[in-house]
Design a protein around this motif. Structure first.
Motif, PDB file in Angstrom:
ATOM      1  N   ARG A  40      -1.982   9.582   4.986  1.00  0.00           N
ATOM      2  CA  ARG A  40      -3.039   9.574   3.982  1.00  0.00           C
ATOM      3  C   ARG A  40      -2.864   8.324   3.133  1.00  0.00           C
ATOM      4  O   ARG A  40      -1.786   8.040   2.634  1.00  0.00           O
ATOM      5  CB  ARG A  40      -2.962  10.818   3.099  1.00  0.00           C
ATOM      6  N   TYR A  41      -3.951   7.569   2.987  1.00  0.00           N
ATOM      7  CA  TYR A  41      -3.970   6.425   2.086  1.00  0.00           C
ATOM      8  C   TYR A  41      -5.234   6.541   1.252  1.00  0.00           C
ATOM      9  O   TYR A  41      -6.350   6.451   1.784  1.00  0.00           O
ATOM     10  CB  TYR A  41      -3.944   5.106   2.852  1.00  0.00           C
ATOM     11  N   LYS A  42      -5.074   6.810  -0.026  1.00  0.00           N
ATOM     12  CA  LYS A  42      -6.187   7.095  -0.925  1.00  0.00           C
ATOM     13  C   LYS A  42      -6.994   8.251  -0.339  1.00  0.00           C
ATOM     14  O   LYS A  42      -6.451   9.322  -0.119  1.00  0.00           O
ATOM     15  CB  LYS A  42      -7.012   5.839  -1.184  1.00  0.00           C
ATOM     16  N   ASP A  43      -8.274   8.059  -0.033  1.00  0.00           N
ATOM     17  CA  ASP A  43      -9.088   9.152   0.518  1.00  0.00           C
ATOM     18  C   ASP A  43      -9.312   8.995   2.021  1.00  0.00           C
ATOM     19  O   ASP A  43     -10.233   9.579   2.581  1.00  0.00           O
ATOM     20  CB  ASP A  43     -10.415   9.263  -0.218  1.00  0.00           C
ATOM     21  N   HIS A  88       0.859  -1.192   0.000  1.00  0.00           N
ATOM     22  CA  HIS A  88       0.000   0.000   0.000  1.00  0.00           C
ATOM     23  C   HIS A  88       0.889   1.234   0.000  1.00  0.00           C
ATOM     24  O   HIS A  88       1.772   1.363   0.859  1.00  0.00           O
ATOM     25  CB  HIS A  88      -0.902   0.047   1.240  1.00  0.00           C
TER      26      HIS A  88
END
Length: 112
Positions: free
Chosen positions: A78-81, A9
């Motif tokens: 922050r991971y994606k949204d 990720h």
């Protein structure tokens, strides 16, 4: 021991950025991107509670990355949204190979 291949990720660490409001007072509500790294993200537990007539869910996650010395608890991820507030940082194996980061994601499940 964690395999490097499990870091699948792409996450971004963000630092607080002081901003001045219209009265010239400093606020630390803003964040800017700092560094992006590869990580694993695993939820640990979830709980729901009633607060101010809204049902909210707090989820705690363990995020593992390769060891870096600059991660601090005043950052967020922050991971994606999604955004995760860092609650603690630990050297996973005490050998300086991996960091375990415990973080909380706040999710408002109230629909208006």
């Amino acid at each position: 021991m964690l395999s490097i291949g499990k870091l699948n990720h792409k996450i971004t660490f963000q630092k607080r950025t002081p901003e001045l409001d219209e009265l010239g007072q400093e606020h630390l509500d803003s964040f800017t991107d700092y560094k992006t790294v590869w990580a694993t993200i695993h939820p640990l537990r979830g709980k729901e509670y009633w607060d101010a007539r809204r049902v909210r869910a707090d989820e705690i996650f363990k995020i593992t990355i390769r060891y870096v010395p600059w991660v601090t608890e005043d950052m967020r991820i922050r991971y994606k949204d999604r955004f995760y507030n860092i609650t603690s940082v630990a050297d996973a194996d005490i050998r300086g190979e991996f960091l375990e980061i415990y973080a909380t994601e706040y999710a408002n499940t109230h629909r208006e």
